[in-house]
Motif scaffolding. Structure first.
Motif, PDB file in Angstrom:
ATOM      1  N   SER A  37      11.390  -5.773   2.913  1.00  0.00           N
ATOM      2  CA  SER A  37      11.004  -5.391   4.281  1.00  0.00           C
ATOM      3  C   SER A  37      10.225  -6.508   4.956  1.00  0.00           C
ATOM      4  O   SER A  37      10.271  -6.662   6.188  1.00  0.00           O
ATOM      5  CB  SER A  37      10.204  -4.095   4.274  1.00  0.00           C
ATOM      6  OG  SER A  37       9.000  -4.280   3.604  1.00  0.00           O
ATOM      7  N   PHE A  38       9.524  -7.323   4.175  1.00  0.00           N
ATOM      8  CA  PHE A  38       8.855  -8.482   4.780  1.00  0.00           C
ATOM      9  C   PHE A  38       9.884  -9.447   5.370  1.00  0.00           C
ATOM     10  O   PHE A  38       9.747  -9.926   6.505  1.00  0.00           O
ATOM     11  CB  PHE A  38       7.978  -9.229   3.757  1.00  0.00           C
ATOM     12  CG  PHE A  38       7.571 -10.594   4.255  1.00  0.00           C
ATOM     13  CD1 PHE A  38       6.568 -10.711   5.205  1.00  0.00           C
ATOM     14  CD2 PHE A  38       8.229 -11.742   3.833  1.00  0.00           C
ATOM     15  CE1 PHE A  38       6.215 -11.961   5.716  1.00  0.00           C
ATOM     16  CE2 PHE A  38       7.892 -12.987   4.341  1.00  0.00           C
ATOM     17  CZ  PHE A  38       6.877 -13.097   5.282  1.00  0.00           C
ATOM     18  N   GLY A  78       0.468 -11.402   0.931  1.00  0.00           N
ATOM     19  CA  GLY A  78       1.152 -10.366   0.160  1.00  0.00           C
ATOM     20  C   GLY A  78       0.797  -8.988   0.703  1.00  0.00           C
ATOM     21  O   GLY A  78      -0.251  -8.822   1.347  1.00  0.00           O
ATOM     22  N   ILE A  79       1.631  -8.004   0.420  1.00  0.00           N
ATOM     23  CA  ILE A  79       1.442  -6.700   1.060  1.00  0.00           C
ATOM     24  C   ILE A  79       0.198  -5.948   0.574  1.00  0.00           C
ATOM     25  O   ILE A  79      -0.210  -4.974   1.194  1.00  0.00           O
ATOM     26  CB  ILE A  79       2.687  -5.795   0.889  1.00  0.00           C
ATOM     27  CG1 ILE A  79       3.027  -5.628  -0.586  1.00  0.00           C
ATOM     28  CG2 ILE A  79       3.853  -6.339   1.678  1.00  0.00           C
ATOM     29  CD1 ILE A  79       4.056  -4.538  -0.829  1.00  0.00           C
ATOM     30  N   ARG A  80      -0.411  -6.367  -0.533  1.00  0.00           N
ATOM     31  CA  ARG A  80      -1.666  -5.742  -0.974  1.00  0.00           C
ATOM     32  C   ARG A  80      -2.824  -6.735  -0.919  1.00  0.00           C
ATOM     33  O   ARG A  80      -3.786  -6.638  -1.693  1.00  0.00           O
ATOM     34  CB  ARG A  80      -1.543  -5.180  -2.411  1.00  0.00           C
ATOM     35  CG  ARG A  80      -0.445  -4.192  -2.654  1.00  0.00           C
ATOM     36  CD  ARG A  80      -0.397  -3.046  -1.679  1.00  0.00           C
ATOM     37  NE  ARG A  80      -1.588  -2.216  -1.650  1.00  0.00           N
ATOM     38  CZ  ARG A  80      -1.774  -1.237  -0.767  1.00  0.00           C
ATOM     39  NH1 ARG A  80      -0.878  -0.994   0.164  1.00  0.00           N
ATOM     40  NH2 ARG A  80      -2.868  -0.524  -0.805  1.00  0.00           N
ATOM     41  N   ASN A 131      -5.661  -8.877   1.689  1.00  0.00           N
ATOM     42  CA  ASN A 131      -6.325  -8.860   2.979  1.00  0.00           C
ATOM     43  C   ASN A 131      -6.980 -10.200   3.248  1.00  0.00           C
ATOM     44  O   ASN A 131      -7.276 -10.949   2.312  1.00  0.00           O
ATOM     45  CB  ASN A 131      -7.414  -7.775   2.995  1.00  0.00           C
ATOM     46  CG  ASN A 131      -6.928  -6.523   3.692  1.00  0.00           C
ATOM     47  OD1 ASN A 131      -6.206  -6.600   4.688  1.00  0.00           O
ATOM     48  ND2 ASN A 131      -7.320  -5.371   3.173  1.00  0.00           N
ATOM     49  N   LYS A 189       0.794  -4.479  10.083  1.00  0.00           N
ATOM     50  CA  LYS A 189      -0.044  -3.938   9.001  1.00  0.00           C
ATOM     51  C   LYS A 189       0.763  -3.728   7.720  1.00  0.00           C
ATOM     52  O   LYS A 189       0.269  -3.998   6.621  1.00  0.00           O
ATOM     53  CB  LYS A 189      -0.664  -2.605   9.471  1.00  0.00           C
ATOM     54  CG  LYS A 189      -1.567  -1.935   8.459  1.00  0.00           C
ATOM     55  CD  LYS A 189      -2.816  -2.754   8.198  1.00  0.00           C
ATOM     56  CE  LYS A 189      -3.620  -2.226   7.028  1.00  0.00           C
ATOM     57  NZ  LYS A 189      -4.475  -3.228   6.409  1.00  0.00           N
ATOM     58  N   ASN A 190       1.983  -3.243   7.846  1.00  0.00           N
ATOM     59  CA  ASN A 190       2.773  -2.965   6.636  1.00  0.00           C
ATOM     60  C   ASN A 190       3.089  -4.218   5.843  1.00  0.00           C
ATOM     61  O   ASN A 190       3.128  -4.202   4.619  1.00  0.00           O
ATOM     62  CB  ASN A 190       4.091  -2.273   7.000  1.00  0.00           C
ATOM     63  CG  ASN A 190       3.875  -0.833   7.365  1.00  0.00           C
ATOM     64  OD1 ASN A 190       2.899  -0.230   6.932  1.00  0.00           O
ATOM     65  ND2 ASN A 190       4.751  -0.286   8.184  1.00  0.00           N
ATOM     66  N   GLU A 191       3.330  -5.310   6.568  1.00  0.00           N
ATOM     67  CA  GLU A 191       3.730  -6.544   5.889  1.00  0.00           C
ATOM     68  C   GLU A 191       2.575  -7.533   5.768  1.00  0.00           C
ATOM     69  O   GLU A 191       2.772  -8.659   5.302  1.00  0.00           O
ATOM     70  CB  GLU A 191       4.911  -7.185   6.627  1.00  0.00           C
ATOM     71  CG  GLU A 191       6.098  -6.255   6.846  1.00  0.00           C
ATOM     72  CD  GLU A 191       6.611  -5.596   5.571  1.00  0.00           C
ATOM     73  OE1 GLU A 191       6.469  -6.201   4.498  1.00  0.00           O
ATOM     74  OE2 GLU A 191       7.127  -4.454   5.660  1.00  0.00           O
ATOM     75  N   GLN A 192       1.405  -7.140   6.226  1.00  0.00           N
ATOM     76  CA  GLN A 192       0.214  -7.995   6.176  1.00  0.00           C
ATOM     77  C   GLN A 192       0.462  -9.357   6.830  1.00  0.00           C
ATOM     78  O   GLN A 192       0.235 -10.417   6.230  1.00  0.00           O
ATOM     79  CB  GLN A 192      -0.274  -8.156   4.737  1.00  0.00           C
ATOM     80  CG  GLN A 192      -0.844  -6.864   4.154  1.00  0.00           C
ATOM     81  CD  GLN A 192      -2.082  -6.374   4.901  1.00  0.00           C
ATOM     82  OE1 GLN A 192      -1.978  -5.650   5.885  1.00  0.00           O
ATOM     83  NE2 GLN A 192      -3.248  -6.776   4.468  1.00  0.00           N
ATOM     84  N   PHE A 199      -6.145  -2.625  -2.486  1.00  0.00           N
ATOM     85  CA  PHE A 199      -5.819  -3.995  -2.136  1.00  0.00           C
ATOM     86  C   PHE A 199      -6.542  -4.911  -3.123  1.00  0.00           C
ATOM     87  O   PHE A 199      -7.520  -4.507  -3.753  1.00  0.00           O
ATOM     88  CB  PHE A 199      -6.288  -4.311  -0.710  1.00  0.00           C
ATOM     89  CG  PHE A 199      -5.329  -3.841   0.344  1.00  0.00           C
ATOM     90  CD1 PHE A 199      -4.501  -4.728   0.998  1.00  0.00           C
ATOM     91  CD2 PHE A 199      -5.258  -2.491   0.675  1.00  0.00           C
ATOM     92  CE1 PHE A 199      -3.609  -4.294   1.970  1.00  0.00           C
ATOM     93  CE2 PHE A 199      -4.372  -2.049   1.646  1.00  0.00           C
ATOM     94  CZ  PHE A 199      -3.535  -2.952   2.290  1.00  0.00           C
ATOM     95  N   TYR A 201       3.065  -4.892  -8.756  1.00  0.00           N
ATOM     96  CA  TYR A 201       1.865  -5.693  -9.050  1.00  0.00           C
ATOM     97  C   TYR A 201       1.249  -5.180 -10.355  1.00  0.00           C
ATOM     98  O   TYR A 201       1.242  -3.973 -10.597  1.00  0.00           O
ATOM     99  CB  TYR A 201       0.795  -5.502  -7.973  1.00  0.00           C
ATOM    100  CG  TYR A 201       1.032  -6.215  -6.665  1.00  0.00           C
ATOM    101  CD1 TYR A 201       0.667  -7.551  -6.492  1.00  0.00           C
ATOM    102  CD2 TYR A 201       1.579  -5.540  -5.580  1.00  0.00           C
ATOM    103  CE1 TYR A 201       0.866  -8.188  -5.282  1.00  0.00           C
ATOM    104  CE2 TYR A 201       1.778  -6.181  -4.364  1.00  0.00           C
ATOM    105  CZ  TYR A 201       1.412  -7.506  -4.226  1.00  0.00           C
ATOM    106  OH  TYR A 201       1.607  -8.130  -3.018  1.00  0.00           O
TER     107      TYR A 201
END
Lengths: 268, 191
Positions: free
Chosen positions: A81-82, A243-245, A247, A261-264, B69, B86
């Protein structure tokens, strides 16, 4: 049998590597350092820590260490999806103008080749400059050879299907003699920088920076330092993909706005 | 039952694979809403499907469930589900770190990795619970918790959809308790 260095061993090794490689080893996440040094020692069959230190000091193991230390990507088109977002939403914002793209820490063929395929899909391959940093000559050589590791093909093909393109995986990758390669013409506008991005930037203002899942191995201090280094080169209005997780650090979170937001994906 | 002072533990880690979704849902639905420890859940899951599992577990849980996260802090009374594709690690400062390193036991997230990092960071102050599952991932991690004097619970193989995972753990060490899902809920609510 290779040894697994303890945290105390790593405390001894870190300043030597920092001195030799200008790499801020000690500010990687501690749990990562423990298991990554164990991995590197296993790959290099290091049987004692003193031997490793001596060889690093002599410069003998430096390129091997650089090759193994950074975690390699294990698939192309990770998080399809990214890549769909990049293709359908982000790249069209540039309206056909020339785009500078930067991968500050390329670790294998996977992320770069995924990008090249997407650019080809939207007919932008000729309109980009792609800057790729890696301190490892061996990694750059592997990428330039254009070979895709066979063990990552199946998952990459599955991800490719999820891109929802009209083309086929085989349109981009040639399978011959049990080897899969990308058309090397695709690499024409890729500029490799054989240095850490901490030591040498792309030398140009950047529109899109792909830095997915690289700072997860850093502690907070090194992440902030890395972000500051990368921000120097991103154009006003340019984008940064994590990466999606992941920040942006709290220290720098006010400097960017969230674009997706979903794909950061963040916008400077 | 243990004789520990209040707030002795730093986290509960739960791992499972085939058949574990319903067990985890049951445990989190049965746990008291004032549960005072963070719970870290590592389940084998499809790597390309990001959503669904979290929402499904959250539906019945008495505690908020979230996917952390990288570098997020761990908080008491919250449930942290290892994100798909992950590995999830616990750091000394009670934060999470993520990794895209190679799959382990055909799994990413790997239960062994999460459990081992929790035992390294929190030593004896970890409760490890291994549930039903179809491979041996998690057994070594549970053994690590056991070796560092953490508290270990294996789901009773007779109550498992697939008993490979708990039996792999039982082959390595003798846990503090072998419990049914109802027994696990009762244990946690009496902490």
């Amino acid at each position: 049998m290779a040894v697994a260095p303890t945290l105390n061993d790593i405390r001894v090794i870190a300043p030597i590597l920092e001195d030799k490689l200008k790499l801020d080893i000690y500010n990687f996440a501690l749990s990562f350092l423990r298991r990554r040094f164990a991995y590197v020692f296993k790959q290099l069959n290091i049987k004692n820590v003193s031997y490793f230190i001596d060889e690093i000091k002599k410069g003998n193991l430096v390129s091997d260490f650089l090759y193994h230390f950074n975690v390699s990507d294990t698939e192309m088109f990770r998080d399809p999806s990214f890549w769909r977002t990049l293709r359908n939403k982000l790249l069209p914002l540039f309206n056909g103008s020339n785009i500078n793209i930067w991968l500050p820490e390329v670790v294998s063929i996977h992320e770069l080749f995924s990008l090249l395929v997407i650019l080809r899909e939207v007919d932008l391959l000729e309109s980009v400059n792609i800057y790729c940093n890696s301190p490892s000559k061996n990694i750059i050589k592997e990428i330039q050879d254009g070979k895709v590791p066979l063990k990552t093909i199946e998952v990459s093909k599955q991800n490719f299907k999820r891109l929802e393109l009209h083309s086929h995986f085989e349109d981009y990758f040639l399978e011959e003699d049990n080897t899969i390669t990308i058309n090397k013409e695709f690499l024409k506008n890729v500029i490799f920088i054989n240095n850490s991005y901490f030591n040498e930037g792309p030398g140009n203002e950047i529109d899109i920076t792909l830095f997915r899942n690289r700072m997860i191995y850093y502690n907070s201090k090194l992440q902030t330092k890395a972000e500051n280094e990368i921000f120097k080169y991103i154009k006003k209005g340019g984008f940064l993909a994590l990466g999606i997780r992941e920040n942006i650090s709290k220290t720098n979170s006010m400097l960017l706005e969230t674009h997706d937001k979903n794909e950061q994906i963040f916008k400077v | 039952m243990m004789n520990r002072k209040a707030s002795y533990y730093k986290s509960v880690v739960i791992g499972g694979s085939a058949g574990s979704f319903s067990i985890v849902s049951k445990i989190l639905a049965g746990i008291k809403s004032d549960f005072r420890y963070p719970i870290i859940v590592c389940l084998h899951r499809l790597k390309h499907i990001r959503s669904g599992l979290l929402e499904g577990i959250n539906l019945k849980s008495n505690l908020p469930v979230l996917e952390p996260f990288d570098k997020d802090n761990m908080e008491a009374g919250k449930v942290y589900l290892a994100p798909s594709n992950y590995h999830l690690f616990v750091e000394f400062d009670s934060t999470f770190s993520l990794s895209t390193e190679e799959v382990h036991n055909h799994s990413r997230p790997s239960i062994d990795y999460t459990f081992s990092s929790a035992s390294t960071s929190f030593r004896e102050k970890v409760i490890g619970i291994i549930l039903t599952g179809a491979n041996k991932d998690g057994a070594t991690g549970m053994h690590e918790i056991h070796k560092k004097k953490g508290y270990t619970i294996v789901q009773d193989p007779l109550t498992c959809d697939v008993d490979t995972m708990p039996k792999a753990a039982l082959q390595l060490f003798t846990p503090d308790q072998i419990l049914s899902p109802d027994g696990i809920i009762e244990f946690l609510n009496n902490l």
